[in-house]
Write a protein that holds these residues in place. Structure first.
Motif, PDB file in Angstrom:
ATOM      1  N   ASP A 151       0.806  -1.219   0.000  1.00  0.00           N
ATOM      2  CA  ASP A 151       0.000   0.000   0.000  1.00  0.00           C
ATOM      3  C   ASP A 151       0.842   1.274   0.000  1.00  0.00           C
ATOM      4  OD1 ASP A 151      -2.422  -1.449   0.112  1.00  0.00           O
ATOM      5  OD2 ASP A 151      -2.150  -1.742   2.268  1.00  0.00           O
ATOM      6  N   VAL A 152       2.149   1.137   0.045  1.00  0.00           N
ATOM      7  CA  VAL A 152       3.027   2.302   0.073  1.00  0.00           C
ATOM      8  C   VAL A 152       2.908   3.052  -1.252  1.00  0.00           C
ATOM      9  CG1 VAL A 152       5.437   3.037   0.151  1.00  0.00           C
ATOM     10  CG2 VAL A 152       4.623   1.254   1.705  1.00  0.00           C
ATOM     11  N   GLY A 153       2.842   4.367  -1.170  1.00  0.00           N
ATOM     12  CA  GLY A 153       2.786   5.196  -2.379  1.00  0.00           C
ATOM     13  C   GLY A 153       1.846   6.368  -2.185  1.00  0.00           C
ATOM     14  N   THR A 154       1.520   7.068  -3.289  1.00  0.00           N
ATOM     15  CA  THR A 154       0.612   8.218  -3.248  1.00  0.00           C
ATOM     16  C   THR A 154      -0.746   7.773  -3.767  1.00  0.00           C
ATOM     17  OG1 THR A 154       2.447   9.743  -3.591  1.00  0.00           O
ATOM     18  CG2 THR A 154       0.239  10.584  -4.057  1.00  0.00           C
ATOM     19  N   TRP A 155      -1.793   8.115  -3.051  1.00  0.00           N
ATOM     20  CA  TRP A 155      -3.143   7.730  -3.402  1.00  0.00           C
ATOM     21  C   TRP A 155      -3.948   8.986  -3.737  1.00  0.00           C
ATOM     22  CZ3 TRP A 155      -5.320   2.653  -2.801  1.00  0.00           C
ATOM     23  CH2 TRP A 155      -4.384   1.691  -2.408  1.00  0.00           C
ATOM     24  N   ASN A 156      -4.739   8.915  -4.801  1.00  0.00           N
ATOM     25  CA  ASN A 156      -5.634  10.009  -5.192  1.00  0.00           C
ATOM     26  C   ASN A 156      -7.062   9.602  -4.838  1.00  0.00           C
ATOM     27  OD1 ASN A 156      -3.539  11.540  -6.339  1.00  0.00           O
ATOM     28  ND2 ASN A 156      -3.636  10.309  -8.195  1.00  0.00           N
ATOM     29  N   CYS A 157      -7.785  10.515  -4.225  1.00  0.00           N
ATOM     30  CA  CYS A 157      -9.131  10.190  -3.785  1.00  0.00           C
ATOM     31  C   CYS A 157     -10.130  11.257  -4.259  1.00  0.00           C
ATOM     32  CB  CYS A 157      -9.197  10.118  -2.269  1.00  0.00           C
ATOM     33  SG  CYS A 157      -7.985   9.010  -1.543  1.00  0.00           S
ATOM     34  N   HIS A 158     -11.335  10.844  -4.654  1.00  0.00           N
ATOM     35  CA  HIS A 158     -12.466  11.735  -4.955  1.00  0.00           C
ATOM     36  C   HIS A 158     -13.609  11.276  -4.076  1.00  0.00           C
ATOM     37  CE1 HIS A 158     -10.727  13.569  -8.568  1.00  0.00           C
ATOM     38  NE2 HIS A 158     -10.290  12.358  -8.892  1.00  0.00           N
ATOM     39  N   ASP A 159     -14.304  12.218  -3.464  1.00  0.00           N
ATOM     40  CA  ASP A 159     -15.425  11.801  -2.632  1.00  0.00           C
ATOM     41  C   ASP A 159     -16.749  11.842  -3.385  1.00  0.00           C
ATOM     42  OD1 ASP A 159     -16.013  14.470  -2.757  1.00  0.00           O
ATOM     43  OD2 ASP A 159     -15.855  14.826  -0.607  1.00  0.00           O
ATOM     44  N   GLY A 160     -16.772  12.234  -4.658  1.00  0.00           N
ATOM     45  CA  GLY A 160     -17.985  12.229  -5.469  1.00  0.00           C
ATOM     46  C   GLY A 160     -18.727  13.541  -5.457  1.00  0.00           C
ATOM     47  N   ASN A 188     -17.184  16.643  -4.223  1.00  0.00           N
ATOM     48  CA  ASN A 188     -16.246  17.739  -4.338  1.00  0.00           C
ATOM     49  C   ASN A 188     -15.315  17.438  -5.501  1.00  0.00           C
ATOM     50  OD1 ASN A 188     -14.262  19.679  -4.028  1.00  0.00           O
ATOM     51  ND2 ASN A 188     -14.282  19.560  -1.799  1.00  0.00           N
ATOM     52  N   PRO A 189     -15.237  18.327  -6.460  1.00  0.00           N
ATOM     53  CA  PRO A 189     -14.384  18.066  -7.615  1.00  0.00           C
ATOM     54  C   PRO A 189     -12.888  18.127  -7.313  1.00  0.00           C
ATOM     55  CG  PRO A 189     -15.313  20.250  -7.765  1.00  0.00           C
ATOM     56  CD  PRO A 189     -15.905  19.603  -6.553  1.00  0.00           C
ATOM     57  N   LEU A 190     -12.526  18.599  -6.108  1.00  0.00           N
ATOM     58  CA  LEU A 190     -11.100  18.703  -5.798  1.00  0.00           C
ATOM     59  C   LEU A 190     -10.508  17.314  -5.569  1.00  0.00           C
ATOM     60  CD1 LEU A 190     -11.073  21.713  -3.334  1.00  0.00           C
ATOM     61  CD2 LEU A 190     -10.347  21.685  -5.722  1.00  0.00           C
ATOM     62  N   LEU A 191      -9.345  17.131  -6.122  1.00  0.00           N
ATOM     63  CA  LEU A 191      -8.628  15.857  -5.970  1.00  0.00           C
ATOM     64  C   LEU A 191      -7.875  15.888  -4.645  1.00  0.00           C
ATOM     65  CD1 LEU A 191      -7.651  13.217  -7.325  1.00  0.00           C
ATOM     66  CD2 LEU A 191      -5.746  14.544  -8.225  1.00  0.00           C
ATOM     67  N   LYS A 192      -8.075  14.875  -3.839  1.00  0.00           N
ATOM     68  CA  LYS A 192      -7.369  14.763  -2.563  1.00  0.00           C
ATOM     69  C   LYS A 192      -6.246  13.742  -2.739  1.00  0.00           C
ATOM     70  CE  LYS A 192     -10.685  17.096  -0.521  1.00  0.00           C
ATOM     71  NZ  LYS A 192     -10.559  18.465  -0.183  1.00  0.00           N
ATOM     72  N   THR A 193      -5.121  14.045  -2.196  1.00  0.00           N
ATOM     73  CA  THR A 193      -4.020  13.081  -2.256  1.00  0.00           C
ATOM     74  C   THR A 193      -3.613  12.694  -0.834  1.00  0.00           C
ATOM     75  OG1 THR A 193      -2.317  14.787  -2.288  1.00  0.00           O
ATOM     76  CG2 THR A 193      -3.087  13.963  -4.421  1.00  0.00           C
ATOM     77  N   CYS A 194      -3.136  11.526  -0.756  1.00  0.00           N
ATOM     78  CA  CYS A 194      -2.685  11.032   0.541  1.00  0.00           C
ATOM     79  C   CYS A 194      -1.440  10.213   0.260  1.00  0.00           C
ATOM     80  CB  CYS A 194      -3.826  10.236   1.146  1.00  0.00           C
ATOM     81  SG  CYS A 194      -3.430   8.818   2.081  1.00  0.00           S
ATOM     82  N   SER A 195      -0.415  10.445   1.031  1.00  0.00           N
ATOM     83  CA  SER A 195       0.838   9.730   0.836  1.00  0.00           C
ATOM     84  C   SER A 195       1.018   8.726   1.969  1.00  0.00           C
ATOM     85  CB  SER A 195       2.001  10.719   0.816  1.00  0.00           C
ATOM     86  OG  SER A 195       3.214  10.045   0.687  1.00  0.00           O
ATOM     87  N   ILE A 196       1.263   7.497   1.610  1.00  0.00           N
ATOM     88  CA  ILE A 196       1.497   6.450   2.604  1.00  0.00           C
ATOM     89  C   ILE A 196       2.957   6.048   2.494  1.00  0.00           C
ATOM     90  CG2 ILE A 196       0.895   4.123   3.345  1.00  0.00           C
ATOM     91  CD1 ILE A 196      -1.872   4.620   2.123  1.00  0.00           C
ATOM     92  N   GLU A 197       3.673   6.227   3.582  1.00  0.00           N
ATOM     93  CA  GLU A 197       5.094   5.912   3.586  1.00  0.00           C
ATOM     94  C   GLU A 197       5.341   4.562   4.228  1.00  0.00           C
ATOM     95  OE1 GLU A 197       7.486   9.086   5.074  1.00  0.00           O
ATOM     96  OE2 GLU A 197       6.215  10.603   4.145  1.00  0.00           O
TER      97      GLU A 197
END
Length: 180
Positions: free
Chosen positions: A10-19, A21-30
């Motif tokens: 699961d390590v890496g950068t994840w892009n999320c949309h909540d449906g 909000n058009p803004l792209l959310k990113t989350c980094s898992i180290e």
């Protein structure tokens, strides 16, 4: 977003949309650095096994453990498992077993939430010697007792025997009376 469990994949950068909000959310898992699991104490150079006393310190039996509060260290001694916290390991707590093990194997491993960050070491077992070692103090006491016995025998031979005849000498006097 709540992540309930992660693994190394699961390590890496994840892009999320909540449906909504058009803004792209990113989350980094180290990822965590992978550590080597602790290794059991090696046998002495002149033996193929290790003697484990009834009372020991954790750090003398398991080497190389990285202090991690999320991990417990498990020592398996002759098919009996004992679990210790990283604080006990760090403080080098003294542990007392019911009996000193005679035979079996010594194995060290980690358990707990961060255990996946450790890779097992190879080999991870050390043979336990079949009998308890003869304590050095017992050998010294036996040697001193033997020395005392030898000295007592020498003193008896030199000083206590009358006329050099030995301690077992009995004077025999003639019981014959002159004939009349």
């Amino acid at each position: 977003m709540r992540i309930e469990s992660l693994s190394r994949r699961d390590v890496g950068t994840w892009n999320c949309h909540d449906g909504t909000n058009p803004l792209l959310k990113t989350c980094s898992i180290e990822g965590y650095a992978v550590r080597q699991s602790p290794t059991p104490a090696p046998p002495s150079p002149d033996s193929d096994c290790i003697n484990i006393p009834k009372t020991f310190h954790l750090q003398t039996l398991c080497k190389g453990f990285q202090e991690d509060p999320n991990v417990n260290i498990t020592i398996r001694v002759a098919n009996n498992s004992y679990s210790f916290t990283s604080d006990q390991y760090k403080e080098n707590d003294e542990v007392e077993l019911d009996d000193a093990p005679t035979g079996g194997e010594l194995e060290c491993s980690v358990t707990g939430p961060a255990a996946q960050c450790y890779t097992p070491s190879k080999p991870n077992k050390t043979k336990i010697c079949p009998g308890p070692p003869v304590p050095t103090m017992a050998i010294v006491i036996i040697a001193l007792l033997i020395l005392i016995i030898i000295i007592c025998l020498l003193v008896d031979c030199i000083f206590c025997r009358p006329g050099g005849r030995g301690a077992g000498y009995v004077s025999h006097q003639s019981s014959r009376e002159p004939a009349e």
